[in-house]
Design a protein around this motif. Structure first.
Motif, PDB file in Angstrom:
ATOM      1  N   ARG A  98       8.224  35.820  14.126  1.00 41.03           N
ATOM      2  CA  ARG A  98       7.620  34.511  13.884  1.00 41.03           C
ATOM      3  C   ARG A  98       8.590  33.393  14.235  1.00 41.03           C
ATOM      4  NH1 ARG A  98       3.116  35.191  10.520  1.00 41.03           N
ATOM      5  NH2 ARG A  98       2.295  37.274  10.949  1.00 41.03           N
ATOM      6  N   GLN A  99       8.028  32.299  14.694  1.00 39.95           N
ATOM      7  CA  GLN A  99       8.825  31.124  15.031  1.00 39.95           C
ATOM      8  C   GLN A  99       8.777  30.149  13.868  1.00 39.95           C
ATOM      9  OE1 GLN A  99       9.193  29.114  19.148  1.00 39.95           O
ATOM     10  NE2 GLN A  99       7.590  27.939  18.150  1.00 39.95           N
ATOM     11  N   THR A 100       9.934  29.844  13.313  1.00 42.50           N
ATOM     12  CA  THR A 100       9.993  28.916  12.197  1.00 42.50           C
ATOM     13  C   THR A 100       9.807  27.484  12.694  1.00 42.50           C
ATOM     14  OG1 THR A 100      12.397  28.647  12.366  1.00 42.50           O
ATOM     15  CG2 THR A 100      11.582  30.479  11.030  1.00 42.50           C
ATOM     16  N   PRO A 101       9.482  26.542  11.802  1.00 51.01           N
ATOM     17  CA  PRO A 101       9.314  25.142  12.226  1.00 51.01           C
ATOM     18  C   PRO A 101      10.544  24.543  12.891  1.00 51.01           C
ATOM     19  CG  PRO A 101       8.368  25.475  10.048  1.00 51.01           C
ATOM     20  CD  PRO A 101       9.103  26.734  10.396  1.00 51.01           C
ATOM     21  N   LEU A 102      11.740  25.074  12.589  1.00 52.76           N
ATOM     22  CA  LEU A 102      12.964  24.546  13.182  1.00 52.76           C
ATOM     23  C   LEU A 102      13.309  25.212  14.507  1.00 52.76           C
ATOM     24  CD1 LEU A 102      15.178  24.276   9.967  1.00 52.76           C
ATOM     25  CD2 LEU A 102      13.788  22.495  11.058  1.00 52.76           C
ATOM     26  N   GLU A 103      12.582  26.260  14.878  1.00 50.24           N
ATOM     27  CA  GLU A 103      12.865  26.982  16.109  1.00 50.24           C
ATOM     28  C   GLU A 103      11.961  26.514  17.233  1.00 50.24           C
ATOM     29  OE1 GLU A 103      14.423  31.401  14.793  1.00 50.24           O
ATOM     30  OE2 GLU A 103      12.266  31.032  14.894  1.00 50.24           O
ATOM     31  N   THR A 104      12.459  26.648  18.445  1.00 47.11           N
ATOM     32  CA  THR A 104      11.661  26.361  19.641  1.00 47.11           C
ATOM     33  C   THR A 104      11.880  27.485  20.649  1.00 47.11           C
ATOM     34  OG1 THR A 104      13.466  25.015  20.532  1.00 47.11           O
ATOM     35  CG2 THR A 104      11.708  23.857  19.336  1.00 47.11           C
ATOM     36  N   THR A 105      11.702  28.717  20.194  1.00 45.44           N
ATOM     37  CA  THR A 105      11.925  29.863  21.080  1.00 45.44           C
ATOM     38  C   THR A 105      10.771  30.078  22.043  1.00 45.44           C
ATOM     39  OG1 THR A 105      11.016  31.308  19.373  1.00 45.44           O
ATOM     40  CG2 THR A 105      13.418  31.026  19.425  1.00 45.44           C
ATOM     41  N   ALA A 145      14.594  37.138  17.003  1.00 49.24           N
ATOM     42  CA  ALA A 145      14.665  35.703  17.254  1.00 49.24           C
ATOM     43  C   ALA A 145      14.879  35.376  18.725  1.00 49.24           C
ATOM     44  CB  ALA A 145      15.772  35.078  16.402  1.00 49.24           C
ATOM     45  N   GLN A 146      15.821  36.061  19.392  1.00 55.46           N
ATOM     46  CA  GLN A 146      16.158  35.716  20.767  1.00 55.46           C
ATOM     47  C   GLN A 146      15.887  36.854  21.744  1.00 55.46           C
ATOM     48  OE1 GLN A 146      16.888  32.655  21.255  1.00 55.46           O
ATOM     49  NE2 GLN A 146      17.332  32.047  19.147  1.00 55.46           N
ATOM     50  N   GLY A 147      15.300  37.943  21.312  1.00 53.49           N
ATOM     51  CA  GLY A 147      15.150  39.098  22.180  1.00 53.49           C
ATOM     52  C   GLY A 147      13.722  39.560  22.314  1.00 53.49           C
ATOM     53  N   TYR A 148      13.421  40.149  23.471  1.00 52.56           N
ATOM     54  CA  TYR A 148      12.099  40.686  23.767  1.00 52.56           C
ATOM     55  C   TYR A 148      12.203  42.198  23.945  1.00 52.56           C
ATOM     56  CZ  TYR A 148      10.179  36.016  24.361  1.00 52.56           C
ATOM     57  OH  TYR A 148       9.748  34.740  24.139  1.00 52.56           O
ATOM     58  N   ALA A 149      11.113  42.888  23.640  1.00 48.34           N
ATOM     59  CA  ALA A 149      11.072  44.345  23.720  1.00 48.34           C
ATOM     60  C   ALA A 149       9.884  44.772  24.564  1.00 48.34           C
ATOM     61  CB  ALA A 149      10.987  44.960  22.327  1.00 48.34           C
ATOM     62  N   VAL A 150      10.014  45.950  25.172  1.00 44.31           N
ATOM     63  CA  VAL A 150       8.940  46.593  25.908  1.00 44.31           C
ATOM     64  C   VAL A 150       8.486  47.797  25.099  1.00 44.31           C
ATOM     65  CG1 VAL A 150       8.260  47.729  28.051  1.00 44.31           C
ATOM     66  CG2 VAL A 150       9.914  45.858  28.110  1.00 44.31           C
ATOM     67  N   HIS A 151       7.214  47.805  24.729  1.00 42.64           N
ATOM     68  CA  HIS A 151       6.646  48.922  23.973  1.00 42.64           C
ATOM     69  C   HIS A 151       5.704  49.684  24.907  1.00 42.64           C
ATOM     70  CE1 HIS A 151       5.041  51.448  20.942  1.00 42.64           C
ATOM     71  NE2 HIS A 151       3.900  50.792  20.779  1.00 42.64           N
ATOM     72  N   ASP A 152       6.066  50.930  25.197  1.00 42.40           N
ATOM     73  CA  ASP A 152       5.261  51.784  26.061  1.00 42.40           C
ATOM     74  C   ASP A 152       4.193  52.454  25.211  1.00 42.40           C
ATOM     75  OD1 ASP A 152       4.171  53.406  27.953  1.00 42.40           O
ATOM     76  OD2 ASP A 152       6.028  54.438  28.502  1.00 42.40           O
ATOM     77  N   LEU A 153       2.933  52.047  25.375  1.00 42.08           N
ATOM     78  CA  LEU A 153       1.857  52.603  24.568  1.00 42.08           C
ATOM     79  C   LEU A 153       1.583  54.058  24.908  1.00 42.08           C
ATOM     80  CD1 LEU A 153      -0.674  49.631  24.627  1.00 42.08           C
ATOM     81  CD2 LEU A 153       1.068  50.149  22.925  1.00 42.08           C
ATOM     82  N   GLU A 154       1.960  54.492  26.102  1.00 41.27           N
ATOM     83  CA  GLU A 154       1.701  55.864  26.510  1.00 41.27           C
ATOM     84  C   GLU A 154       2.647  56.847  25.840  1.00 41.27           C
ATOM     85  OE1 GLU A 154       1.052  58.428  30.655  1.00 41.27           O
ATOM     86  OE2 GLU A 154       1.694  56.339  30.716  1.00 41.27           O
ATOM     87  N   GLU A 475      -4.666  39.696  19.558  1.00 39.25           N
ATOM     88  CA  GLU A 475      -3.891  39.158  18.441  1.00 39.25           C
ATOM     89  C   GLU A 475      -4.837  38.780  17.320  1.00 39.25           C
ATOM     90  OE1 GLU A 475      -0.480  35.705  17.683  1.00 39.25           O
ATOM     91  OE2 GLU A 475      -0.877  36.483  19.692  1.00 39.25           O
ATOM     92  N   ASP A 476      -4.509  39.199  16.090  1.00 38.52           N
ATOM     93  CA  ASP A 476      -5.399  38.917  14.980  1.00 38.52           C
ATOM     94  C   ASP A 476      -5.144  37.522  14.417  1.00 38.52           C
ATOM     95  OD1 ASP A 476      -3.090  39.095  13.467  1.00 38.52           O
ATOM     96  OD2 ASP A 476      -3.552  41.073  12.644  1.00 38.52           O
ATOM     97  N   SER A 477      -5.880  37.182  13.386  1.00 35.26           N
ATOM     98  CA  SER A 477      -5.780  35.839  12.816  1.00 35.26           C
ATOM     99  C   SER A 477      -4.456  35.599  12.098  1.00 35.26           C
ATOM    100  CB  SER A 477      -6.949  35.616  11.832  1.00 35.26           C
ATOM    101  OG  SER A 477      -6.964  36.642  10.847  1.00 35.26           O
ATOM    102  N   GLU A 478      -3.706  36.667  11.790  1.00 33.71           N
ATOM    103  CA  GLU A 478      -2.421  36.531  11.107  1.00 33.71           C
ATOM    104  C   GLU A 478      -1.244  36.542  12.087  1.00 33.71           C
ATOM    105  OE1 GLU A 478      -2.194  39.609   8.229  1.00 33.71           O
ATOM    106  OE2 GLU A 478      -3.899  38.877   7.056  1.00 33.71           O
ATOM    107  N   GLY A 479      -1.505  36.560  13.378  1.00 34.02           N
ATOM    108  CA  GLY A 479      -0.434  36.501  14.364  1.00 34.02           C
ATOM    109  C   GLY A 479       0.192  37.831  14.685  1.00 34.02           C
ATOM    110  N   ARG A 480      -0.451  38.940  14.383  1.00 32.38           N
ATOM    111  CA  ARG A 480       0.044  40.269  14.730  1.00 32.38           C
ATOM    112  C   ARG A 480      -0.745  40.844  15.906  1.00 32.38           C
ATOM    113  NH1 ARG A 480      -0.472  43.632   9.358  1.00 32.38           N
ATOM    114  NH2 ARG A 480      -2.539  42.675   9.536  1.00 32.38           N
ATOM    115  N   ILE A 481      -0.086  41.623  16.735  1.00 30.88           N
ATOM    116  CA  ILE A 481      -0.757  42.260  17.852  1.00 30.88           C
ATOM    117  C   ILE A 481      -1.523  43.478  17.341  1.00 30.88           C
ATOM    118  CG2 ILE A 481      -0.447  43.413  20.077  1.00 30.88           C
ATOM    119  CD1 ILE A 481       2.118  41.846  20.450  1.00 30.88           C
ATOM    120  N   THR A 482      -2.788  43.557  17.730  1.00 30.61           N
ATOM    121  CA  THR A 482      -3.628  44.695  17.381  1.00 30.61           C
ATOM    122  C   THR A 482      -3.905  45.495  18.644  1.00 30.61           C
ATOM    123  OG1 THR A 482      -4.697  43.445  15.606  1.00 30.61           O
ATOM    124  CG2 THR A 482      -5.809  45.440  16.374  1.00 30.61           C
TER     125      THR A 482
END
Length: 486
Positions: A98-105, A145-154, A475-482
């Motif tokens: 999640r991005q906090t109000p003070l963050e601009t990631t 906070a500063q990193g991205y990940a690759v999730h292989d669904l297979e 993405e659901d209403s709570e900001g999680r990937i479904t």
């Protein structure tokens, strides 16, 4: 009376020809002799060729003789049973940092925020870009906070994206044709935004064996983007697209009259071959105006797309739009059109618009609805990967009036399509009209099935879905990937 499985092989195959995949799996439970016959590789391969010739497993088999057809048929039959009934096998939730109000990631590229309104009802017409992306079963999202990940669904495996987001704000994340592109900016010494694009190669290694391998990622190229620096980010709109070889960027700035706008195309370089990303085409506002795609004070553009040699501008207008940027004289119907421009900027341009005549009966394009579902009219494909060709007008947006197609997922090679549509105008005739997600797994329009109502909140919280025949992500209403697995 002779047993079915004791018949000559040719006659037995003729009988199996008339059985559905569900009937074939039920035959497994009749007796031991039927189980051993119907679960043989020869019979299962025939059933696969008969009922599922376009699925991914058949394309990957490539005529190989070492395939485990019994296991493949069981998996595919179960998947398409759930696809045709629009009932996922399971749902997986993935948390995004999640991005906090003070963050601009992350700061998504703003489209021309436009709403549709009719009477006392209002709905979103165009959604913002997502903070994650997905293609070919590879899901990229912000894990920390500063990193991205690759999730292989297979395979279920994860790996990190070698992108350092320290003091950087990502504005777009997109994966296409095995190329992951990150658009980002950071302030310079004067506090002004400097925009950049970083490209990564993200592919699964090709091996002789059929063992599922984890994807590999490497840095490919990075270059700066010549965007204007207005005092407010809302004064600029940008639209971009990329393939494995090219990148296109359109920008619009309203600080002047007429607004400043331009289109630039780059050829993406590669660090392995020691080639730099270089611009190959720059089109000014006057050139865009000459080609009929300059937006001016009344913008209608909603996307930029690419193929091997051309860039396509997609535009649309709607009679129920409400925005300061839209013209006062609205069209009489939902109008969509596209314009193609060669990379060189010189030569004939491709133009395609909705086929509706907009007469007194407000008829709509014949390429959508039942005709499009049965014949795939107006949906061309490239010979290489079977993806949708971007040259045609996006008539899918209004294919079931008055429903508006918010987002769609099309697996062209298998004929599976998921469409998410919403409508508020019917509320004038009924107490409540639920938005709906429907799925089509075959050329017959009768195969369309509707998801349960709660799936809209699970997948369309941000108005966009991604996926193919194996899974559907939103993405659901709570900001999680479904992720819905079939």
């Amino acid at each position: 009376m002779p047993n079915l499985v004791d018949l000559p092989h040719d006659i037995f195959i003729l009988i199996v020809h008339y059985l559905s995949p569900t009937d074939c799996t039920r035959c497994w439970r009749v007796c031991n002799s039927w189980n051993s016959t119907f679960r043989s590789d020869v019979v299962c391969e025939f059933i696969m060729k008969q009922h599922f010739p376009r699925v991914r497993e058949m394309r990957n088999a490539g005529g190989s003789s070492d395939c485990q057809w019994v296991q493949i048929f069981a998996e595919v039959a179960r998947r398409y049973f759930r696809l045709r009934s629009a009932r996922p096998r399971r749902l997986q939730k993935i948390d995004i940092a999640r991005q906090t109000p003070l963050e601009t990631t992350f700061e998504a590229n703003e489209p021309w925020i436009r709403f549709q309104s009719l009477g006392n009802y209002q709905a979103i017409f165009r959604y913002r870009d997502l903070t994650w992306c997905m293609d070919d079963g590879l899901l990229i999202y912000r894990e920390r906070a500063q990193g991205y990940a690759v999730h292989d669904l297979e395979t279920g495996r994860r790996l990190s994206v070698p992108f350092d987001g320290t003091q950087k704000t990502v504005s777009c994340l997109r994966l296409t044709q095995g190329t992951l592109l990150v658009e980002w900016f950071k302030p310079n010494i004067h506090g002004e935004r400097q925009h950049y694009a970083t490209a990564f190669d993200l592919r699964r290694p090709t091996t002789v064996s059929r063992i599922k391998c984890s994807p590999e990622i490497r840095l490919r190229s990075e270059w700066s983007l010549p965007l204007p620096v207005p005092p407010r980010s809302k004064d600029v709109r940008t639209f971009s697209a990329h393939t494995s070889t090219h990148y296109a960027l359109y920008h619009w700035c309203c600080l002047s009259r007429p607004p400043e706008e331009g289109l630039q195309i780059w050829e993406i370089g590669d660090t392995l071959s020691n080639t730099r990303t270089r611009p190959i085409c720059r089109l000014s506002r006057l050139q865009l105006h000459h080609m009929g795609v300059a937006q001016g004070m009344f913008p209608t553009m909603w996307g930029v797309f690419l193929d091997e040699d051309n860039v396509y501008i997609h535009e649309e207008d709607h009679p129920w739009l409400v925005t300061d940027d839209s013209r006062h004289m609205q069209p009489r119907s939902h109008h969509v059109w596209s314009t193609g421009i060669p990379f060189g900027g010189i030569g004939p341009a491709w133009f395609d618009e909705c086929c509706a005549d907009n007469g007194v009966d407000l008829s709509f394009c014949p390429r959508v609805g039942s005709l499009a579902r049965s014949s795939n009219s107006g949906r061309c494909t490239s010979a290489q990967d079977g993806s949708l060709w971007p040259g045609h007008a996006p008539c899918w947006r209004h294919e079931e009036f008055p429903y508006l197609t918010v987002s769609e997922v099309v697996d062209r090679q298998t004929g599976v399509r998921v469409a998410a549509r919403s409508c508020f105008s019917m509320e004038r005739l009924s107490s409540f009209v639920l938005p709906r997600i429907s799925l089509q797994a075959g050329p017959d329009a009768a195969n369309e099935a509707r998801f349960e109502d709660h799936m809209w909140a699970e997948l369309l919280g941000k108005g966009k879905i991604m996926g193919d025949e194996r899974w559907l992500a939103g993405e659901d209403s709570e900001g999680r990937i479904t992720v819905a697995y079939f």
